[in-house]
Scaffold this active site. Structure first.
Site, PDB file in Angstrom:
ATOM      1  N   LYS A 177     -17.572  -6.061   6.642  1.00 21.34           N
ATOM      2  CA  LYS A 177     -16.220  -6.617   6.750  1.00 21.34           C
ATOM      3  C   LYS A 177     -15.710  -6.430   8.177  1.00 21.34           C
ATOM      4  CE  LYS A 177     -12.085  -6.600   3.844  1.00 21.34           C
ATOM      5  NZ  LYS A 177     -11.480  -6.047   2.632  1.00 21.34           N
TER       6      LYS A 177
ATOM      7  N   ARG B  26      -1.523  -6.093  -8.371  1.00 25.06           N
ATOM      8  CA  ARG B  26      -0.496  -7.077  -8.013  1.00 25.06           C
ATOM      9  C   ARG B  26      -0.480  -8.223  -9.019  1.00 25.06           C
ATOM     10  NH1 ARG B  26      -2.816  -7.628  -2.015  1.00 25.06           N
ATOM     11  NH2 ARG B  26      -4.627  -7.597  -3.345  1.00 25.06           N
TER      12      ARG B  26
ATOM     13  N   SER C 242      -2.974  -7.615   3.276  1.00 27.15           N
ATOM     14  CA  SER C 242      -3.225  -7.468   4.720  1.00 27.15           C
ATOM     15  C   SER C 242      -3.682  -8.796   5.312  1.00 27.15           C
ATOM     16  CB  SER C 242      -4.289  -6.396   4.974  1.00 27.15           C
ATOM     17  OG  SER C 242      -3.846  -5.147   4.496  1.00 27.15           O
TER      18      SER C 242
ATOM     19  N   HIS D 188       0.844  -1.203   0.000  1.00 24.50           N
ATOM     20  CA  HIS D 188       0.000   0.000   0.000  1.00 24.50           C
ATOM     21  C   HIS D 188       0.879   1.254   0.000  1.00 24.50           C
ATOM     22  CE1 HIS D 188      -3.102  -2.508   2.484  1.00 24.50           C
ATOM     23  NE2 HIS D 188      -3.637  -2.339   1.278  1.00 24.50           N
TER      24      HIS D 188
END
Ligand code: PNS
Length: 180
Positions: A57, A108, A145, A33
């Site tokens: 979430k 990514r 994460s 990030h």
């Protein structure tokens, strides 16, 4: 008297500030990030690292804690044109209400692209908001994460994936949760 050559010095043109958002859950912010935020901060006048409130979430850190970690990490990295904010609802609404020129995202792997392209096309269609994709530095391409939390929860060393502030906060939170 001969005519003076025209100055080739750049003219100062007053233009609106170019502001971008880097949105995410940032639970917690990791070095992938940070790399994207830092690179966006070189392109735009101001970058807002925008933590999303997503009631569906479950996060390890509160919204305030996530923002504080972004702030501390940006300061640690010397990024003085990065600020933090949070929002719930549609990202494009935040962009139009806050004069944001573009959403900046890191890509990514191929699965990121499949997910992100749909969102970027939807955001462009419903509000004309542009998304710029930066390819993640290969050094960070496998970091997420969720994986960092999983490795750390099971005793793995995640120091190299996080800022000092984020690492300390993660270790502290996992210890608190283990004691609870
Ligand atoms: O870090 P994450 O959880 O992968 O970030 C995903 C996030 C928060 C950037 C994405 O879910 C998002 O943009 N949410 C905002 C809500 C929204 O505008 N949804 C419509 C997308 S077309």
């Amino acid at each position: 008297m001969s005519a003076q050559p025209e100055s080739s010095a750049p003219q100062s043109i007053s233009r609106p500030i170019r502001r971008a958002v880097c949105p995410g859950s940032f639970d917690p912010l990791h070095n992938g990030h940070l790399d994207i935020i830092a690179r966006a901060a070189q392109i735009f006048d101001e970058v807002i690292a925008l933590s999303l409130v997503n009631p569906s979430k479950k996060t390890l850190f509160t919204l305030e804690e996530r923002q504080q970690l972004v702030l501390e990490t940006a300061a640690e990295a010397g990024l003085d044109n990065v600020r933090v904010d949070s929002m719930s609802g549609l990202l494009v609404d935040y962009c139009t209400q806050n004069n944001v020129s573009a959403i900046v995202k890191g890509l990514r792997v191929a699965t990121d692209f499949d997910y992100e392209i749909q969102m970027s096309q939807m955001n462009h269609k419903i509000a004309g908001v542009e998304t710029l994709f930066l390819t993640t530095n290969p050094e960070h391409s496998y970091i997420s994460s969720s994986l960092v939390k999983e490795v750390a929860t099971n005793g793995g060393d995640v120091r190299s994936f996080l800022s000092r502030a984020a690492y300390d906060a993660l270790m502290k939170r996992l210890a608190e949760n283990a004691d609870a």
